[in-house]
Design a protein around this motif. Structure first.
Motif, PDB file in Angstrom:
ATOM      1  N   TRP A  76     -12.098 -32.276 -15.410  1.00  0.00           N
ATOM      2  CA  TRP A  76     -10.821 -31.664 -14.827  1.00  0.00           C
ATOM      3  C   TRP A  76     -10.660 -31.377 -13.381  1.00  0.00           C
ATOM      4  N   GLY A  77      -9.455 -31.062 -13.046  1.00  0.00           N
ATOM      5  CA  GLY A  77      -9.258 -30.837 -11.532  1.00  0.00           C
ATOM      6  C   GLY A  77      -7.780 -30.717 -11.117  1.00  0.00           C
ATOM      7  N   GLY A  78      -7.592 -30.485  -9.901  1.00  0.00           N
ATOM      8  CA  GLY A  78      -6.041 -30.661  -9.285  1.00  0.00           C
ATOM      9  C   GLY A  78      -6.342 -30.507  -7.879  1.00  0.00           C
ATOM     10  N   HIS A  79      -5.070 -30.346  -7.330  1.00  0.00           N
ATOM     11  CA  HIS A  79      -4.921 -30.233  -5.879  1.00  0.00           C
ATOM     12  C   HIS A  79      -3.693 -29.185  -5.258  1.00  0.00           C
ATOM     13  N   ILE A  80      -3.857 -28.711  -4.334  1.00  0.00           N
ATOM     14  CA  ILE A  80      -2.849 -28.028  -3.583  1.00  0.00           C
ATOM     15  C   ILE A  80      -2.790 -28.584  -2.220  1.00  0.00           C
ATOM     16  N   GLY A  81      -1.423 -29.040  -1.799  1.00  0.00           N
ATOM     17  CA  GLY A  81      -1.406 -29.505  -0.587  1.00  0.00           C
ATOM     18  C   GLY A  81      -2.608 -30.646  -0.296  1.00  0.00           C
ATOM     19  N   ASN A  82      -3.330 -30.602   0.707  1.00  0.00           N
ATOM     20  CA  ASN A  82      -4.139 -31.716   0.936  1.00  0.00           C
ATOM     21  C   ASN A  82      -5.698 -31.316   0.325  1.00  0.00           C
ATOM     22  N   VAL A  83      -5.924 -30.260  -0.264  1.00  0.00           N
ATOM     23  CA  VAL A  83      -7.295 -29.887  -0.822  1.00  0.00           C
ATOM     24  C   VAL A  83      -7.277 -30.280  -2.224  1.00  0.00           C
ATOM     25  N   HIS A  84      -8.190 -31.040  -2.654  1.00  0.00           N
ATOM     26  CA  HIS A  84      -8.480 -31.701  -4.049  1.00  0.00           C
ATOM     27  C   HIS A  84      -9.693 -31.053  -4.583  1.00  0.00           C
ATOM     28  N   VAL A  85      -9.793 -30.882  -5.965  1.00  0.00           N
ATOM     29  CA  VAL A  85     -11.099 -30.542  -6.601  1.00  0.00           C
ATOM     30  C   VAL A  85     -11.027 -31.381  -7.975  1.00  0.00           C
ATOM     31  N   SER A  86     -12.318 -31.682  -8.187  1.00  0.00           N
ATOM     32  CA  SER A  86     -12.605 -32.462  -9.317  1.00  0.00           C
ATOM     33  C   SER A  86     -13.782 -31.936 -10.054  1.00  0.00           C
ATOM     34  N   VAL A  87     -13.868 -31.752 -11.256  1.00  0.00           N
ATOM     35  CA  VAL A  87     -15.020 -31.400 -12.216  1.00  0.00           C
ATOM     36  C   VAL A  87     -15.264 -32.024 -13.217  1.00  0.00           C
ATOM     37  N   SER A  88     -16.365 -32.791 -13.362  1.00  0.00           N
ATOM     38  CA  SER A  88     -16.658 -33.827 -14.272  1.00  0.00           C
ATOM     39  C   SER A  88     -18.046 -33.353 -15.017  1.00  0.00           C
ATOM     40  N   GLY A  89     -17.949 -33.685 -16.291  1.00  0.00           N
ATOM     41  CA  GLY A  89     -18.902 -33.516 -17.178  1.00  0.00           C
ATOM     42  C   GLY A  89     -19.159 -31.991 -17.659  1.00  0.00           C
ATOM     43  N   SER A  90     -17.890 -31.079 -17.578  1.00  0.00           N
ATOM     44  CA  SER A  90     -17.769 -29.630 -17.538  1.00  0.00           C
ATOM     45  C   SER A  90     -17.907 -29.354 -19.057  1.00  0.00           C
ATOM     46  N   ASN A  91     -18.641 -28.105 -19.250  1.00  0.00           N
ATOM     47  CA  ASN A  91     -18.675 -27.235 -20.399  1.00  0.00           C
ATOM     48  C   ASN A  91     -19.250 -28.297 -21.629  1.00  0.00           C
ATOM     49  N   CYS A  92     -20.423 -28.774 -21.171  1.00  0.00           N
ATOM     50  CA  CYS A  92     -21.333 -29.623 -22.190  1.00  0.00           C
ATOM     51  C   CYS A  92     -22.338 -29.081 -22.486  1.00  0.00           C
ATOM     52  N   GLY A  93     -22.503 -27.751 -22.493  1.00  0.00           N
ATOM     53  CA  GLY A  93     -23.799 -27.040 -22.929  1.00  0.00           C
ATOM     54  C   GLY A  93     -24.773 -27.102 -21.865  1.00  0.00           C
ATOM     55  N   SER A  94     -26.107 -27.707 -22.129  1.00  0.00           N
ATOM     56  CA  SER A  94     -26.983 -27.880 -21.138  1.00  0.00           C
ATOM     57  C   SER A  94     -26.911 -28.586 -20.175  1.00  0.00           C
ATOM     58  N   LEU A  95     -25.895 -29.788 -20.285  1.00  0.00           N
ATOM     59  CA  LEU A  95     -25.707 -30.661 -19.251  1.00  0.00           C
ATOM     60  C   LEU A  95     -25.063 -30.188 -17.983  1.00  0.00           C
ATOM     61  N   LYS A  96     -25.707 -30.464 -16.820  1.00  0.00           N
ATOM     62  CA  LYS A  96     -24.916 -29.935 -15.519  1.00  0.00           C
ATOM     63  C   LYS A  96     -23.671 -30.570 -15.150  1.00  0.00           C
ATOM     64  N   GLU A  97     -22.643 -29.772 -14.930  1.00  0.00           N
ATOM     65  CA  GLU A  97     -21.319 -30.248 -14.540  1.00  0.00           C
ATOM     66  C   GLU A  97     -21.603 -30.778 -12.914  1.00  0.00           C
ATOM     67  N   HIS A  98     -20.575 -31.774 -12.517  1.00  0.00           N
ATOM     68  CA  HIS A  98     -20.570 -32.151 -11.178  1.00  0.00           C
ATOM     69  C   HIS A  98     -19.225 -31.766 -10.475  1.00  0.00           C
ATOM     70  N   ARG A  99     -19.270 -31.055  -9.325  1.00  0.00           N
ATOM     71  CA  ARG A  99     -18.019 -30.787  -8.671  1.00  0.00           C
ATOM     72  C   ARG A  99     -17.895 -31.349  -7.445  1.00  0.00           C
ATOM     73  N   VAL A 100     -16.468 -31.506  -7.034  1.00  0.00           N
ATOM     74  CA  VAL A 100     -16.334 -32.336  -5.688  1.00  0.00           C
ATOM     75  C   VAL A 100     -14.933 -31.797  -5.335  1.00  0.00           C
ATOM     76  N   THR A 101     -15.143 -31.162  -3.979  1.00  0.00           N
ATOM     77  CA  THR A 101     -13.909 -30.573  -3.301  1.00  0.00           C
ATOM     78  C   THR A 101     -13.587 -31.540  -2.147  1.00  0.00           C
ATOM     79  N   TYR A 102     -12.666 -31.898  -1.629  1.00  0.00           N
ATOM     80  CA  TYR A 102     -12.345 -32.530  -0.460  1.00  0.00           C
ATOM     81  C   TYR A 102     -11.040 -32.364   0.206  1.00  0.00           C
ATOM     82  N   THR A 103     -10.741 -32.709   1.452  1.00  0.00           N
ATOM     83  CA  THR A 103      -9.472 -32.604   2.097  1.00  0.00           C
ATOM     84  C   THR A 103      -9.332 -33.876   2.184  1.00  0.00           C
ATOM     85  N   ARG A 104      -7.991 -34.231   2.277  1.00  0.00           N
ATOM     86  CA  ARG A 104      -7.392 -35.682   2.668  1.00  0.00           C
ATOM     87  C   ARG A 104      -6.340 -35.341   3.585  1.00  0.00           C
TER      88      ARG A 104
END
Length: 149
Positions: free
Chosen positions: A121-149
């Motif tokens: 899941w994720g989203g953006h506002i203006g030129n700032v984007h955020v993406s979260v993958s593998g989220s809410n999977c119990g013991s698995l670690k999620e991966h987050r990325v935030t970047y400006t475009r």
């Protein structure tokens, strides 16, 4: 504007970040005290969130009665309409939903059935984007990325 299709979440994020997907929608009404529960509806509890720089937050919520997840991107300071999005994707089922356009307060809601599934899941506002993958999977670690475009 809402969309539902079977494209992978990374493709959706890439399309949003490259600006190849453009949608004009009626601005959401400015609501300074908007909450994820007001956007998603009763029965939804916030289970995760990700800051969109200093501009706002993308919230992942869950309704245990329905097994559905909902995401909403909410600005810290509502005002003049600006480019925003929110999206969610279930890798196992390829179900996804999203909302993007020019909004004054928030983008969303976007819903998928997520009970027993990891979600991206994720989203953006203006030129700032955020993406979260593998989220809410119990013991698995999620991966987050935030970047400006």
């Amino acid at each position: 504007m809402r969309f539902t299709h079977s494209a992978m979440a990374t493709a959706a994020l890439a399309a949003l970040s490259l600006g190849t997907v453009t949608a004009l929608a009626a601005p959401a009404s400015a609501a300074p005290n908007t909450t994820p529960q007001k956007v998603c509806g009763s029965g939804y509890t916030t289970v995760n969130s990700a800051a969109v720089g200093s501009l706002g937050t993308v919230y992942l919520t869950y309704n245990s009665a329905t097994g559905k997840n909902c995401v909403a991107t909410i600005r810290n300071n509502p005002g003049t309409a600006m480019d925003m999005s929110t999206w969610i994707y279930v890798v196992d089922t390829e179900e996804n939903d999203g909302d993007w356009g020019e909004y004054t307060s928030y983008a969303g809601p976007a819903y998928v059935y997520g009970k027993g599934h990891c979600v991206d899941w994720g989203g953006h506002i203006g030129n700032v984007h955020v993406s979260v993958s593998g989220s809410n999977c119990g013991s698995l670690k999620e991966h987050r990325v935030t970047y400006t475009r």
